[in-house]
Motif scaffolding. Structure first.
Motif, PDB file in Angstrom:
ATOM      1  N   VAL A 268       0.840  -1.197   0.000  1.00  0.00           N
ATOM      2  CA  VAL A 268       0.000   0.000   0.000  1.00  0.00           C
ATOM      3  C   VAL A 268       0.872   1.242   0.000  1.00  0.00           C
ATOM      4  CG1 VAL A 268      -1.891  -1.171   1.199  1.00  0.00           C
ATOM      5  CG2 VAL A 268      -0.159   0.039   2.531  1.00  0.00           C
ATOM      6  N   GLY A 269       0.271   2.362  -0.437  1.00  0.00           N
ATOM      7  CA  GLY A 269       1.002   3.629  -0.481  1.00  0.00           C
ATOM      8  C   GLY A 269       0.079   4.758  -0.882  1.00  0.00           C
ATOM      9  N   PRO A 270       0.622   5.950  -1.107  1.00  0.00           N
ATOM     10  CA  PRO A 270      -0.197   7.114  -1.450  1.00  0.00           C
ATOM     11  C   PRO A 270      -0.777   7.019  -2.853  1.00  0.00           C
ATOM     12  CG  PRO A 270       2.120   7.663  -1.575  1.00  0.00           C
ATOM     13  CD  PRO A 270       2.052   6.285  -0.991  1.00  0.00           C
ATOM     14  N   LYS A 271      -1.848   7.765  -3.092  1.00  0.00           N
ATOM     15  CA  LYS A 271      -2.557   7.694  -4.371  1.00  0.00           C
ATOM     16  C   LYS A 271      -1.653   8.024  -5.551  1.00  0.00           C
ATOM     17  CE  LYS A 271      -6.505   9.486  -6.965  1.00  0.00           C
ATOM     18  NZ  LYS A 271      -7.692  10.364  -6.953  1.00  0.00           N
ATOM     19  N   GLU A 272      -0.766   9.014  -5.385  1.00  0.00           N
ATOM     20  CA  GLU A 272       0.057   9.422  -6.525  1.00  0.00           C
ATOM     21  C   GLU A 272       0.952   8.302  -7.022  1.00  0.00           C
ATOM     22  OE1 GLU A 272       1.950  11.429  -2.808  1.00  0.00           O
ATOM     23  OE2 GLU A 272      -0.059  11.004  -3.590  1.00  0.00           O
ATOM     24  N   HIS A 273       1.221   7.308  -6.186  1.00  0.00           N
ATOM     25  CA  HIS A 273       2.052   6.187  -6.612  1.00  0.00           C
ATOM     26  C   HIS A 273       1.270   5.151  -7.424  1.00  0.00           C
ATOM     27  CE1 HIS A 273       5.399   6.940  -3.409  1.00  0.00           C
ATOM     28  NE2 HIS A 273       5.123   7.994  -4.160  1.00  0.00           N
ATOM     29  N   LEU A 274      -0.044   5.397  -7.597  1.00  0.00           N
ATOM     30  CA  LEU A 274      -0.859   4.558  -8.484  1.00  0.00           C
ATOM     31  C   LEU A 274      -0.814   5.040  -9.926  1.00  0.00           C
ATOM     32  CD1 LEU A 274      -4.084   4.098  -6.326  1.00  0.00           C
ATOM     33  CD2 LEU A 274      -2.586   2.249  -7.082  1.00  0.00           C
ATOM     34  N   ALA A 275      -0.272   6.226 -10.156  1.00  0.00           N
ATOM     35  CA  ALA A 275      -0.313   6.830 -11.487  1.00  0.00           C
ATOM     36  C   ALA A 275       0.470   5.992 -12.492  1.00  0.00           C
ATOM     37  CB  ALA A 275       0.242   8.243 -11.434  1.00  0.00           C
ATOM     38  N   ILE A 276      -0.145   5.725 -13.650  1.00  0.00           N
ATOM     39  CA  ILE A 276       0.522   4.986 -14.720  1.00  0.00           C
ATOM     40  C   ILE A 276       0.459   5.801 -16.014  1.00  0.00           C
ATOM     41  CG2 ILE A 276      -0.079   2.760 -13.696  1.00  0.00           C
ATOM     42  CD1 ILE A 276      -2.133   2.500 -16.066  1.00  0.00           C
ATOM     43  N   ASP A 277       1.429   5.563 -16.895  1.00  0.00           N
ATOM     44  CA  ASP A 277       1.436   6.274 -18.178  1.00  0.00           C
ATOM     45  C   ASP A 277       1.593   5.332 -19.370  1.00  0.00           C
ATOM     46  OD1 ASP A 277       4.094   5.530 -17.977  1.00  0.00           O
ATOM     47  OD2 ASP A 277       4.875   7.582 -17.906  1.00  0.00           O
ATOM     48  N   HIS A 278       1.632   4.013 -19.108  1.00  0.00           N
ATOM     49  CA  HIS A 278       1.768   3.051 -20.209  1.00  0.00           C
ATOM     50  C   HIS A 278       1.058   1.760 -19.835  1.00  0.00           C
ATOM     51  CE1 HIS A 278       3.620   1.203 -23.770  1.00  0.00           C
ATOM     52  NE2 HIS A 278       3.679   0.115 -23.025  1.00  0.00           N
ATOM     53  N   ILE A 279       0.425   1.142 -20.839  1.00  0.00           N
ATOM     54  CA  ILE A 279      -0.300  -0.118 -20.662  1.00  0.00           C
ATOM     55  C   ILE A 279       0.116  -1.079 -21.765  1.00  0.00           C
ATOM     56  CG2 ILE A 279      -2.574  -1.224 -20.801  1.00  0.00           C
ATOM     57  CD1 ILE A 279      -3.719   1.420 -19.668  1.00  0.00           C
ATOM     58  N   SER A 280       0.372  -2.322 -21.381  1.00  0.00           N
ATOM     59  CA  SER A 280       0.576  -3.391 -22.354  1.00  0.00           C
ATOM     60  C   SER A 280      -0.654  -4.283 -22.327  1.00  0.00           C
ATOM     61  CB  SER A 280       1.826  -4.208 -22.015  1.00  0.00           C
ATOM     62  OG  SER A 280       2.994  -3.427 -22.164  1.00  0.00           O
ATOM     63  N   GLY A 281      -1.256  -4.499 -23.493  1.00  0.00           N
ATOM     64  CA  GLY A 281      -2.478  -5.300 -23.581  1.00  0.00           C
ATOM     65  C   GLY A 281      -2.281  -6.544 -24.414  1.00  0.00           C
ATOM     66  N   ILE A 282      -3.037  -7.586 -24.076  1.00  0.00           N
ATOM     67  CA  ILE A 282      -2.993  -8.848 -24.808  1.00  0.00           C
ATOM     68  C   ILE A 282      -4.406  -9.210 -25.260  1.00  0.00           C
ATOM     69  CG2 ILE A 282      -0.932  -9.711 -23.642  1.00  0.00           C
ATOM     70  CD1 ILE A 282      -2.777 -11.312 -21.785  1.00  0.00           C
ATOM     71  N   ARG A 283      -4.500 -10.246 -26.086  1.00  0.00           N
ATOM     72  CA  ARG A 283      -5.774 -10.763 -26.597  1.00  0.00           C
ATOM     73  C   ARG A 283      -6.670  -9.647 -27.160  1.00  0.00           C
ATOM     74  NH1 ARG A 283      -5.274 -13.675 -21.784  1.00  0.00           N
ATOM     75  NH2 ARG A 283      -6.938 -12.495 -20.767  1.00  0.00           N
ATOM     76  N   PRO A 284      -6.147  -8.855 -28.095  1.00  0.00           N
ATOM     77  CA  PRO A 284      -6.977  -7.785 -28.650  1.00  0.00           C
ATOM     78  C   PRO A 284      -8.133  -8.328 -29.477  1.00  0.00           C
ATOM     79  CG  PRO A 284      -4.938  -7.993 -29.911  1.00  0.00           C
ATOM     80  CD  PRO A 284      -4.803  -8.885 -28.708  1.00  0.00           C
ATOM     81  N   LEU A 285      -9.242  -7.608 -29.433  1.00  0.00           N
ATOM     82  CA  LEU A 285     -10.421  -7.890 -30.246  1.00  0.00           C
ATOM     83  C   LEU A 285     -10.785  -6.606 -30.970  1.00  0.00           C
ATOM     84  CD1 LEU A 285     -12.477  -9.869 -27.574  1.00  0.00           C
ATOM     85  CD2 LEU A 285     -11.511 -10.838 -29.670  1.00  0.00           C
ATOM     86  N   TRP A 286     -11.048  -6.708 -32.286  1.00  0.00           N
ATOM     87  CA  TRP A 286     -11.257  -5.504 -33.091  1.00  0.00           C
ATOM     88  C   TRP A 286     -12.670  -5.449 -33.644  1.00  0.00           C
ATOM     89  CZ3 TRP A 286      -7.579  -2.467 -31.823  1.00  0.00           C
ATOM     90  CH2 TRP A 286      -6.306  -2.973 -31.552  1.00  0.00           C
ATOM     91  N   ALA A 287     -13.278  -4.266 -33.553  1.00  0.00           N
ATOM     92  CA  ALA A 287     -14.624  -4.064 -34.085  1.00  0.00           C
ATOM     93  C   ALA A 287     -14.625  -3.990 -35.604  1.00  0.00           C
ATOM     94  CB  ALA A 287     -15.233  -2.791 -33.507  1.00  0.00           C
TER      95      ALA A 287
END
Length: 361
Positions: A268-287
């Protein structure tokens, strides 16, 4: 027809549009009381009766389809497995992907129907490359996020009659049509968790399959602040229910930053340490067609904010993946959640979040 106001009005509108409509209610549990009681979900006997009465008022045939086994395997078991692995799934997306627009649509097409219509708040438009899925006109009720798993083939056989109408007007229309569900409360929470206590439900159902039955709650330096009775009771970004007896030095609240299911450690920690700026995603599905790169936006929760982002799609055919660079930081995002990708109001596709990168502190 779930037994709620939205699907009832959607069915009535489909009839008025000239379609030959049959109402279908999904029995998702062989023992409905074991999943949900009352009017909070879509798995109760009361809901089935409400749907039947609505079909009678509209004047359409009505059937109950038993998909309880498929729902249990594809949605409920998946939910348990994901939490056991320390991830945070969205069962509503999985239900749309595996049940409503796979099992139901497949059966409907085999029976000679042309499409499945639902009460979701989203808009379909004809585009240059096929059918496009867009956000609903009523942004407060927009449900395009939970439909972000649908493919072009599924969208071609879908109807969302309510996408252009604000929810209050839908209720007024239901009352004018004599539908008794006009004032029925909206469903909330996870439909198969009987009392809304996700953590308690998971502990009971997982039993010996729990990754752990307890462990330590620590700060970022590893100092133990308390203990817990199982990591399935936590999710990234959680603030309430931590039961930490030692206050933070600055007096500010603490949030769950990380969950390690093998050791049972919750950091656990302060809220600001939850901040993210990049995401890696798998199993993409496209419309529709998969993009290579896109300057668009992503939504990371069903009722979350939209974040401007640059999306890059892997060209690998073996393990397709998506890399998302956020221009606006996001907080409390956990592996297992869905990232739904937008180009303006149009849904481009979705991916399951595999990992995130924290903003340097």
């Amino acid at each position: 027809m779930s037994g709620g106001v939205d699907s009832a009005v959607a069915a009535a509108r489909a009839v008025e549009a000239g379609h030959d409509v049959t109402g279908i209610h999904l029995a998702l549990s062989r023992n409905p009381a074991s999943y949900r009681s009352g009017a909070r979900g879509c798995c109760t006997i009361e809901d089935s009766n409400d749907a039947r009465r609505a079909a009678d008022v509209i004047g359409i045939p009505f059937y109950v389809w038993d998909l309880s086994d498929r729902f249990h395997e594809d949605v409920v078991v998946d939910f348990m497995d994901e939490y056991a692995a320390g991830r945070t799934p969205n069962p509503c997306l999985r239900c749309n992907e595996k049940i409503k627009f796979a099992a139901v649509l497949d059966r409907a097409l085999n029976l000679g129907f042309d499409a499945v219509a639902t009460g979701h708040y989203a808009v379909l438009k004809d585009g240059p490359d096929g059918v496009e899925l867009h956000r609903a006109n009523d942004q407060a009720k927009d449900q395009s996020y939970v439909l972000g798993v649908l493919t072009q083939d599924q969208l071609k056989h879908s109807l969302f009659p309510l996408g252009d109408t604000p929810k209050p007007l839908v209720r007024e229309e239901a009352a004018r049509r004599g539908l008794l569900v006009a004032d029925k409360p909206d469903s909330h929470d996870i439909c198969f968790v009987a009392d809304g206590d996700n953590a308690g439900w998971l502990k009971e159902k997982l039993g010996e399959r729990q990754p752990n039955t307890g462990g330590s709650i620590v700060d970022e330096s590893g100092v133990e602040l308390g203990t817990h009775t199982g990591t399935v009771g936590f999710t990234i970004g959680q603030r309430k229910g931590l039961r930490i007896g030692v206050p933070a030095a600055d007096g500010r609240p603490r949030f769950v930053l990380d969950i390690e299911p093998v050791s049972g450690t919750v950091t656990v920690g302060p809220k600001e340490h939850l901040a993210i700026d990049h995401i890696s995603g798998i199993r993409p599905l496209w419309a529709g067609s998969a993009p290579t790169t896109l300057d668009g936006s992503v939504q990371l929760r069903a009722h979350g904010d939209e974040h401007r982002a640059r999306i890059t799609v892997s060209s690998s055919t073996n393990e397709p993946s998506v890399e998302i660079d956020l221009h606006d930081v996001a907080y409390g995002i956990a592996p297992g959640q869905a990232a739904v990708i937008y180009d303006g109001t149009r849904v481009v596709g979705s991916a399951t979040i595999a990992s995130t990168r924290r903003v340097s502190q």
